[in-house]
Write a protein that holds these residues in place. Structure first.
Motif, short mmCIF file in Angstrom:
data_model
loop_
_atom_site.label_atom_id
_atom_site.label_comp_id
_atom_site.label_asym_id
_atom_site.label_seq_id
_atom_site.Cartn_x
_atom_site.Cartn_y
_atom_site.Cartn_z
N SER A 175 23.95 -39.82 -14.58
CA SER A 175 23.80 -39.44 -16.13
C SER A 175 22.37 -39.88 -16.46
O SER A 175 21.90 -40.73 -15.86
CB SER A 175 24.99 -39.72 -17.05
N ALA A 176 22.11 -39.23 -17.58
CA ALA A 176 20.57 -39.77 -17.98
C ALA A 176 20.64 -40.98 -18.72
O ALA A 176 20.71 -41.00 -19.87
CB ALA A 176 20.29 -38.63 -19.14
N THR A 177 20.95 -41.90 -17.62
CA THR A 177 20.84 -43.44 -18.23
C THR A 177 19.57 -43.80 -18.52
O THR A 177 18.52 -43.33 -17.92
CB THR A 177 21.63 -44.40 -17.42
N LEU A 178 19.67 -45.00 -19.10
CA LEU A 178 18.28 -45.58 -19.18
C LEU A 178 17.68 -46.35 -18.21
O LEU A 178 18.51 -46.91 -17.70
CB LEU A 178 18.05 -46.44 -20.61
N SER A 179 16.52 -46.18 -17.98
CA SER A 179 15.92 -47.12 -16.84
C SER A 179 15.96 -48.46 -17.21
O SER A 179 15.74 -49.00 -18.50
CB SER A 179 14.35 -46.55 -16.33
N PRO A 180 15.79 -49.42 -16.47
CA PRO A 180 15.69 -51.00 -16.50
C PRO A 180 14.39 -51.23 -17.65
O PRO A 180 14.70 -52.07 -18.47
CB PRO A 180 15.58 -51.75 -15.28
N GLY A 181 13.52 -50.56 -17.62
CA GLY A 181 12.15 -50.94 -18.55
C GLY A 181 12.35 -50.27 -19.77
O GLY A 181 12.33 -51.17 -20.78
N ALA A 182 13.07 -49.04 -20.00
CA ALA A 182 13.45 -48.91 -21.31
C ALA A 182 14.66 -49.84 -22.00
O ALA A 182 14.33 -49.99 -23.04
CB ALA A 182 14.10 -47.34 -20.99
N LEU A 183 15.48 -50.08 -21.31
CA LEU A 183 16.37 -51.19 -21.66
C LEU A 183 15.79 -52.43 -22.25
O LEU A 183 16.24 -52.93 -23.48
CB LEU A 183 17.57 -51.57 -20.73
#
Length: 805
Positions: free
Chosen positions: A607-615
């Motif tokens: 799924s279009a999950t957020l990347s660690p940087g975005a989190l």
């Protein structure tokens, strides 16, 4: 005799001086002067010879002259002196006029004081010849020297004493010990007064001294430190080369005889006896022996060793480096029943042997040490000392594991009883027969729970339980095949929908808690309930692992997304045990490279999950918002508390100071009185003076009466000071509770104006009521500057009188 020798010396010296005076030749000294020696000078004679003006001999004066008359030194003479007394001779310089006096007419010089050549060897003076009538200088000033003639009046002295030397014992004859030197203050260039020779006054039996150099040497070769370790030798030094009449001085030289290793060690006794109990542990000291050595220092250092074979096996000898004693210790356990007496030969030898004295004999000695072993009541001893037993884990309760044996080593051979130290077997897994020592199982054994057991067996005398021996026993539980093999983990595998036949899905392995001596061997097969399986196959790889492969072309997860494959695993026994494990296989969708995309009927896609940087960025933003909210709330609270504190008026902020006198009553613009008036409601003060007078602006009020009311503070009974009282009380409570508050509030008492004031007090503090009896009429006599003040107070006084009437 000494006085005779001294008189003889004086006589010979005076005779020598007289001969020298008679045999000396005249020394004419030409003194340089302007024009002397120039061409045409009449002083120049034929052949270039210069006419000399001064004539005198070399001057000497004998030291330590003891005569009563002045001692004649010599004469100075000018060749222009015709003997008529017209020339006056004078001298200047060292000692002139005090030590040396001159006859102005004849030029004879005499010494008036006793001189010492050791203090001053010569005196430098200058001579002048002047015309007695005109005091004109006839001869240029000339310098001459008077030498002090030495006599032998100083004895030799040893200045570097006291002297201490050393020499090794048994040194050969002529061995140099040390050198002494004496000094003589007499003139070494004149006669033999300073020529010193040396001799031995005391100690000549053992030492000699070189007469010229003062070097002391041994005179014998048998100096023995053990007999005498020091000598006091007296050395004498004599001047005049030792001739009759010479003076002498002496010194004492201490010569220490140093030690050499010339004495071997010797035991005072040829036999020593010691005793020790048989139970003494290894390393116990039995006793000490010491060999004596007459030498000192490192020459007494020695080592000890055991010479006989029996002693080397049973005992050990070490050397105490501080006392040089031999310490005999036990090296092996002793046994009274085996041997009651041991004989040990101990040898002592010097550690440092001087090869020069080897011919004196062997530098070693031996003695015999007898060690008696004392019998004690010993505890039983385990025989044999084996501490390992084995038992099968399926042994029944009461099975014999093994037997321990202990015997009493004493002669009495008391019976032995056995027990197990229960602190090492708290669960009572094993028991022991108290009489036979047979160890049996007390509970069911399980090797997989505990493969080894360490217990302590006690053996004690039947009639004396204090004599106890302990033996550690290790019991190993032997394995039997009582655990079936199992799959190592609950395996789960995945297969792609487009899988091809023969594709490896999973490799499985098993575990078995048993540990057969020959090692594990496992066999894999599909369980009977999976015989109709046509989807997967199981291959036994023969290395205790198996591989699962696909057996068909493609799978459809819409039809069936999970397959359960039962696998039967059998060990090698005996007896052979088996178990069945299940392999879960899920059908998944894969991409063209075989990477799994989704499994089961639910899409398993990324799924279009957020990347660690975005989190992380999102969390930082949330944190900033929280901080801002907290900051706004804090500022609101601070602002509210600040407004509340402003409502409480701080009285000390309203104190206005006027520290200068001002310009008098005419100066009405020096200060802004509005700051003071704003603090109080003057309308109330003006409106009532205690009697309920007219209000401001009413009839009967004029500027003059208003001005009269200003300087005098009148307390109205209608005024309510509870606000101020509460405020002050609150401030006092705050100050009492907070110890860190500075003492802003203070109370000053001004009860005395001073004795130097020419006028009474103008303060209205004492005028608390309208009925004051003070009379201000005297203010009218203070001049024009106080006219307005006098009118103000006089008017105020008039109003009070009218009210009273």
């Amino acid at each position: 005799m000494a006085k005779g020798l001294q008189g003889f010396s004086w006589t010979m010296l005076l005779l020598f001086c007289a001969i020298q005076e008679l045999g000396s030749w005249a020394i004419h000294t030409a003194v340089e002067s302007p024009g002397l020696g120039q061409p045409g000078d009449p002083a120049l004679l034929a052949g270039g010879r210069v006419k000399r003006g001064w004539v005198w001999n070399q001057f000497f004066v004998v030291e330590e002259y003891t005569g009563t008359e002045p001692l004649y030194v010599g004469k100075i003479h000018s060749d222009s002196d015709e003997g008529d007394g017209s020339i006056k001779y004078t001298i200047s310089g060292e000692g002139a006029g005090t030590i040396f006096l001159i006859d102005e007419i004849t030029g004879d010089i005499h010494a008036t004081e006793r001189l010492d050549r050791e203090q001053k060897t010569f005196y430098t003076l200058r001579a002048q010849a002047r015309d007695r009538q005109t005091d004109q200088l006839l001869e240029p000033e000339s310098e001459f020297i008077i030498k002090v003639q030495d006599i032998n009046d100083s004895e030799p002295r040893f200045l570097e004493g006291p002297y201490i030397g050393s020499v090794a014992e048994l040194s050969p004859i002529g061995t140099s010990v040390m050198q002494v030197m004496a000094s003589d203050a007499d003139d070494p260039t004149y006669g033999s007064s300073a020529r010193v020779v040396y001799s031995v006054l005391e100690g000549e039996q053992h030492f000699t001294v070189d007469s010229k150099t003062g070097v002391i040497r041994t005179a014998v070769a048998d100096l023995d430190r053990e007999t005498q370790d020091r000598y006091e030798v007296v050395i004498r030094a004599t001047d005049m080369a030792g001739q009759l009449g010479g003076l002498s001085g002496s010194t004492t030289v201490t010569i220490v005889v140093t030690d050499v290793n010339d004495n071997p060690p010797r035991f005072p006794q040829k036999m020593y006896q010691f005793s020790i109990v048989e139970t003494a542990p290894v390393g116990t000291a039995i006793g000490r022996v010491k060999a004596e050595d007459s030498d000192v220092g490192e020459n007494t250092d020695m080592t000890y060793q055991v010479k006989d074979e029996e002693g080397v096996e049973m005992f050990k000898v070490t050397t105490d480096s501080n006392t040089q004693e031999a310490i005999i210790t036990v090296q092996k356990p002793l046994d009274y029943e085996s041997k009651k007496v041991h004989t040990v030969v101990v040898e002592a030898l010097n550690k440092f042997v001087d090869p020069r004295f080897v011919d004196l004999g062997t530098f070693r000695d031996q003695t015999i040490v007898r060690v008696s072993v004392l019998d004690v009541d010993e505890p039983p001893e385990f025989r044999p000392p084996s501490n390992l037993m084995e038992v099968q884990e399926d042994a029944h309760v009461g099975s014999v594991v093994g037997v321990v044996t202990a015997l009493d080593p004493d002669t009495a051979n008391h019976p032995v009883r056995y027990a197990i130290d229960r602190s090492t077997d708290t669960e009572r897994i094993f028991d022991i027969d108290a009489k036979t020592g047979a160890i049996v199982t007390g509970k069911v054994l399980d090797r997989e729970t505990a493969g080894w057991h360490n217990i302590t067996v006690l053996a004690m005398e039947a009639d004396n339980h204090s004599q106890v021996s302990r033996a550690s026993l290790r019991i190993r539980i032997l394995d039997v095949n009582d655990n079936p093999p199992e799959l190592a983990t609950p395996y789960e595998a995945a297969v792609c929908e487009d899988a091809k036949p023969g594709q490896l899905i999973q490799t499985i392995s098993v575990v078995d808690r048993d540990e057969p001596q020959s090692g594990h061997r496992f066999y894999f097969t599909l369980a009977p309930e999976a015989t109709n399986n046509h989807h997967f196959s199981l291959l036994d790889i023969q290395d205790n692992t198996a591989a699962v492969h696909t057996q068909r072309v493609g799978f459809n997860r819409q039809e069936q997304d999970v397959y359960l494959l039962p696998i039967l695993v059998v060990d090698s026994g005996p007896p052979a045990l088996s178990s069945t494990g299940t392999l879960t296989i899920r059908v998944c969708g894969c991409d063209s490279n075989g990477a799994i995309q989704s499994c089961n009927s639910t899409a398993y896609v990324m799924s279009a999950t957020l990347s660690p940087g975005a989190l992380i960025a999102l969390l930082v933003c949330i944190l900033i918002l929280v901080v801002l909210v907290l900051l706004i709330l804090t500022l609101k609270r601070h602002h509210k508390s600040h407004l509340t504190s402003e409502d409480d008026e701080d009285m000390r902020d309203n104190v206005i100071k006027y520290n200068d006198e001002g310009g008098g009553e005419q100066d009405t613009e020096a200060y802004d009185m509005s700051a003071l008036r704003s603090l109080y409601d003057f309308s109330e003060i003006k409106g009532g003076d205690g009697g309920g007078g007219p209000i401001e602006g009413g009839p009967g009020r004029n500027p003059t009466s208003e001005l009269r009311a200003l300087p005098q503070w009148v307390q109205s009974p209608d005024l309510d000071f509870s606000v101020f009282r509460d405020y002050i009380s609150r401030k006092v409570e705050q100050a009492d509770e907070d110890l860190s508050v500075p003492p802003y509030d203070s109370f000053q008492t001004y009860a005395f104006e001073g004795s130097d004031s020419p006028v009474p007090s103008l303060s209205s503090i004492n005028t608390w009521s309208s009925g004051s009896e003070q009379d201000f009429s005297y203010l009218g006599g203070w001049g024009p500057r106080f006219r307005q003040l006098a009118a103000l107070y006089a008017g105020r006084r008039g109003e009070e009188d009218s009210e009273e009437s």
